[in-house]
Write a protein that holds these residues in place. Structure first.
Motif, PDB file in Angstrom:
ATOM      1  N   SER A   6       0.847  -1.193   0.000  1.00  0.00           N
ATOM      2  CA  SER A   6       0.000   0.000   0.000  1.00  0.00           C
ATOM      3  C   SER A   6       0.879   1.237   0.000  1.00  0.00           C
ATOM      4  CB  SER A   6      -0.891   0.023   1.244  1.00  0.00           C
ATOM      5  OG  SER A   6      -0.093   0.219   2.397  1.00  0.00           O
ATOM      6  N   GLY A   7       0.228   2.381  -0.153  1.00  0.00           N
ATOM      7  CA  GLY A   7       0.962   3.636  -0.139  1.00  0.00           C
ATOM      8  C   GLY A   7       1.568   3.924   1.227  1.00  0.00           C
ATOM      9  N   ALA A   8       0.772   3.743   2.259  1.00  0.00           N
ATOM     10  CA  ALA A   8       1.267   4.015   3.612  1.00  0.00           C
ATOM     11  C   ALA A   8       2.507   3.173   3.907  1.00  0.00           C
ATOM     12  CB  ALA A   8       0.169   3.732   4.633  1.00  0.00           C
TER      13      ALA A   8
ATOM     14  N   ASN B 167       5.542   4.548   2.198  1.00  0.00           N
ATOM     15  CA  ASN B 167       6.081   5.696   2.916  1.00  0.00           C
ATOM     16  C   ASN B 167       6.768   5.278   4.221  1.00  0.00           C
ATOM     17  OD1 ASN B 167       5.441   7.600   1.006  1.00  0.00           O
ATOM     18  ND2 ASN B 167       3.441   8.082   1.888  1.00  0.00           N
TER      19      ASN B 167
ATOM     20  N   PHE C  95      -0.442  14.687   2.477  1.00  0.00           N
ATOM     21  CA  PHE C  95      -1.052  13.425   2.907  1.00  0.00           C
ATOM     22  C   PHE C  95      -0.086  12.290   2.602  1.00  0.00           C
ATOM     23  CE2 PHE C  95      -3.486   9.528   2.328  1.00  0.00           C
ATOM     24  CZ  PHE C  95      -4.093   9.458   3.564  1.00  0.00           C
ATOM     25  N   HIS C  96       0.262  11.526   3.635  1.00  0.00           N
ATOM     26  CA  HIS C  96       1.212  10.433   3.435  1.00  0.00           C
ATOM     27  C   HIS C  96       0.698   9.082   3.911  1.00  0.00           C
ATOM     28  CE1 HIS C  96       4.142  13.235   1.938  1.00  0.00           C
ATOM     29  NE2 HIS C  96       4.069  13.960   3.036  1.00  0.00           N
ATOM     30  N   GLY C  97      -0.520   9.022   4.453  1.00  0.00           N
ATOM     31  CA  GLY C  97      -1.067   7.725   4.830  1.00  0.00           C
ATOM     32  C   GLY C  97      -1.646   7.724   6.235  1.00  0.00           C
TER      33      GLY C  97
ATOM     34  N   GLU D  67       4.997  15.595  -1.571  1.00  0.00           N
ATOM     35  CA  GLU D  67       4.304  15.194  -2.790  1.00  0.00           C
ATOM     36  C   GLU D  67       4.665  16.264  -3.827  1.00  0.00           C
ATOM     37  OE1 GLU D  67      -0.111  14.499  -1.622  1.00  0.00           O
ATOM     38  OE2 GLU D  67       0.907  15.471   0.028  1.00  0.00           O
TER      39      GLU D  67
ATOM     40  N   GLU E  38      -4.413  14.996  -1.934  1.00  0.00           N
ATOM     41  CA  GLU E  38      -5.522  15.096  -0.973  1.00  0.00           C
ATOM     42  C   GLU E  38      -5.655  16.500  -0.393  1.00  0.00           C
ATOM     43  OE1 GLU E  38      -7.543  12.289  -0.549  1.00  0.00           O
ATOM     44  OE2 GLU E  38      -6.202  11.687  -2.163  1.00  0.00           O
TER      45      GLU E  38
ATOM     46  N   ASP F 190       6.820  11.562  -2.486  1.00  0.00           N
ATOM     47  CA  ASP F 190       5.665  10.669  -2.388  1.00  0.00           C
ATOM     48  C   ASP F 190       4.899  10.817  -3.700  1.00  0.00           C
ATOM     49  OD1 ASP F 190       3.147   9.610  -2.039  1.00  0.00           O
ATOM     50  OD2 ASP F 190       2.924  10.285   0.030  1.00  0.00           O
TER      51      ASP F 190
ATOM     52  N   ILE G 206       2.774   8.563  -4.813  1.00  0.00           N
ATOM     53  CA  ILE G 206       1.731   7.534  -4.741  1.00  0.00           C
ATOM     54  C   ILE G 206       0.526   7.930  -5.589  1.00  0.00           C
ATOM     55  CG2 ILE G 206       0.076   6.501  -3.121  1.00  0.00           C
ATOM     56  CD1 ILE G 206       2.529   6.595  -1.076  1.00  0.00           C
ATOM     57  N   GLN G 207       0.184   9.226  -5.563  1.00  0.00           N
ATOM     58  CA  GLN G 207      -0.944   9.702  -6.375  1.00  0.00           C
ATOM     59  C   GLN G 207      -0.493  10.227  -7.744  1.00  0.00           C
ATOM     60  OE1 GLN G 207      -4.859  12.570  -5.696  1.00  0.00           O
ATOM     61  NE2 GLN G 207      -3.968  11.441  -4.045  1.00  0.00           N
TER      62      GLN G 207
ATOM     63  N   LYS H 117      -0.990   3.260  -5.406  1.00  0.00           N
ATOM     64  CA  LYS H 117      -2.205   3.514  -6.186  1.00  0.00           C
ATOM     65  C   LYS H 117      -2.229   2.863  -7.586  1.00  0.00           C
ATOM     66  CE  LYS H 117      -4.476   7.110  -3.691  1.00  0.00           C
ATOM     67  NZ  LYS H 117      -3.716   7.800  -2.643  1.00  0.00           N
TER      68      LYS H 117
HETATM   69  C1  LIG Z   1      -3.294   7.579  -1.246  1.00  0.00           C
HETATM   70  C2  LIG Z   1      -2.046   8.198  -0.780  1.00  0.00           C
HETATM   71  C3  LIG Z   1      -1.274   7.632   0.263  1.00  0.00           C
HETATM   72  C4  LIG Z   1      -1.731   6.432   1.053  1.00  0.00           C
HETATM   73  O1  LIG Z   1      -1.856   5.281   0.288  1.00  0.00           O
HETATM   74  P1  LIG Z   1      -2.650   4.017   0.882  1.00  0.00           P
HETATM   75  O2  LIG Z   1      -2.497   2.970  -0.175  1.00  0.00           O
HETATM   76  O3  LIG Z   1      -4.075   4.446   1.091  1.00  0.00           O
HETATM   77  O4  LIG Z   1      -1.977   3.648   2.154  1.00  0.00           O
HETATM   78  C5  LIG Z   1      -0.077   8.240   0.585  1.00  0.00           C
HETATM   79  N1  LIG Z   1       0.357   9.332  -0.069  1.00  0.00           N
HETATM   80  C6  LIG Z   1      -0.353   9.892  -1.061  1.00  0.00           C
HETATM   81  C7  LIG Z   1       0.210  11.095  -1.775  1.00  0.00           C
HETATM   82  C8  LIG Z   1      -1.575   9.357  -1.446  1.00  0.00           C
HETATM   83  O5  LIG Z   1      -2.285   9.944  -2.419  1.00  0.00           O
END
Ligand SMILES: *Cc1c(COP(=O)(O)O)cnc(C)c1O
Length: 392
Positions: free
Chosen positions: A103-105, A108, A137-139, A189, A194, A222, A224-225, A251
């Protein structure tokens, strides 16, 4: 059937999400269907996840083939799909090595851990603090919510982890002041998702990179998004002529399957020695086979170029809405990660759109976020624009 499922779900599942009264049953491309047979054009893609759309036949096939061959053996053994995926990622990015998780969290968490461990291995035990941005937002794990620059995410979970400092995004002076000798990394990010689809000012990220270089501080992005084509480049850092030292992905990497990854350079990766970090499922064959196919399709079909063009078109259309409606105060974004800020609450508009067959999302109360599959058609964008025009 619809009502029964909703009742059952509301009884059995923690109420951490408020959901509209539809049950999604099926998807294909950019369309989703609920149990009543109503169709929706998806402008959220499972929160910037299903970049190639729903039920992609080639990915489904890769997943099935691998499922018939080998699901999982743990990371105690070498496997082919995770090797191929890691090689693909290192060949297409600044990074030399990958750590897989789910997962993203978790990605990180791995980034935070390796940054600290890197300085520990160098004997610089005092360097452990991590500077992050306000509205980031990092999780939701304890470390990543501690890294997150939003109070509402931390409420009720004290004590949060020590060792994080927060600075306003796009503020170089504030970052300069935060760069104490105890800082090991800056974590950002490249485009805040978010927090409200907030773009970096010109030169901001380049200056952050330079400040990190001057102080020997690691730069963690980060992505992730923003990664995997969402912004019109494979990774968002490519827009800014710089490279991070560590990057996290999740993601869209599996187009809907759970996977996270932490990527870094060789000299930093050395800090993760055997036993330093681990994951039972991380990089498991059945998921990495699907992720590899996702990346192959994304590049083979030039979907990232298409996303860049479509993003420009989409933003133009939203700007037209802004010129017609006073309630729209800003339109911003990059690629197909776009926010439209309103001078009122957005929840009602999200519901109205849903009733008219469009799934969109609202963040921070008043910012509509659009993150459709990257294969979204201009006709679909036109249809959404008409719908929004009427509602506004
Ligand atoms: C969604 C997101 C996360 C968390 O990812 P999860 O898979 O929900 O744990 C972390 N950082 C960013 C920038 C995100 O958009």
């Amino acid at each position: 059937m619809n009502k029964d499922i909703i009742k059952k779900s509301d009884k059995a599942i923690t109420a951490t999400y408020t959901r509209p009264s539809i049950v999604i049953e099926k998807g294909q491309g950019c369309t989703l269907w609920d149990t009543e047979g109503r169709a929706y054009t998806d402008f959220l893609a499972g929160i910037a996840v299903c970049n190639l759309g729903h039920a992609h036949p080639e990915i489904a096939k890769a997943l099935c083939n691998q499922a018939h061959t080998l699901f999982h053996v743990s990371n105690l053994y070498y496997t082919i799909p995770q090797t191929e995926l890691a090689s693909w990622l290192t060949e297409h990015s600044f990074a030399d090595r990958v750590f897989f998780c789910n997962s993203g969290a978790e990605a990180n968490e791995a980034a935070i851990k390796i940054a600290r461990r890197y300085f520990y291995e160098k004997g610089e035990f005092h360097r452990y603090r991590i500077v992050t941005a306000e509205k980031s937002f990092h999780g939701r794990t304890m470390a990543t919510l501690s890294a997150t620059g939003q109070d509402k995410i931390k409420k009720g979970f004290s004590p949060i982890l020590e060792g994080f400092d927060y600075v306003p995004f796009n503020n170089i002076e504030a970052l300069k002041n935060a760069m104490e000798p105890s800082v090991c990394a800056v974590m950002l990010e490249p485009v805040q998702g978010e927090g409200g689809v907030i773009l970096p000012d010109p030169e901001y990220l380049e200056t952050v990179r330079r400040m990190c270089d001057e102080t020997g501080t690691l730069l963690i992005f980060d992505e992730i998004q923003t990664g995997i084509g969402r912004t019109g480049k494979l990774f968002a850092y490519e827009h800014f002529n710089i490279e991070p030292d560590i990057m996290t992905l999740a993601k869209a990497l599996g187009n809907g399957l759970p996977i996270g990854a932490m990527l870094t350079r060789e000299y930093i990766a050395q800090a993760f020695t055997p036993g330093a970090h681990a994951s039972t499922f991380g990089g498991t064959p059945v998921i990495t086979a699907a992720a590899l196919k996702t990346l192959e399709v994304l590049t083979r079909e030039n979907i990232i170029d298409y996303c860049r063009e479509t993003g420009v078109y989409f933003k133009e259309k939203l700007m037209e809405l802004k010129s017609r409606h006073e309630s729209v105060v800003d339109v911003r974004g990059i690629g197909l990660l776009i926010g439209m800020e309103l001078n009122m609450e957005g929840a009602q508009i999200v519901l109205e759109c849903m009733k008219k067959g469009f799934l969109i999302n609202c963040i921070q109360g008043n910012i509509l976020r659009f993150a459709p599959p990257l294969i979204i058609k201009k006709e679909d964008i036109d249809a959404l624009i008409n719908c929004l025009d009427e509602i506004l």
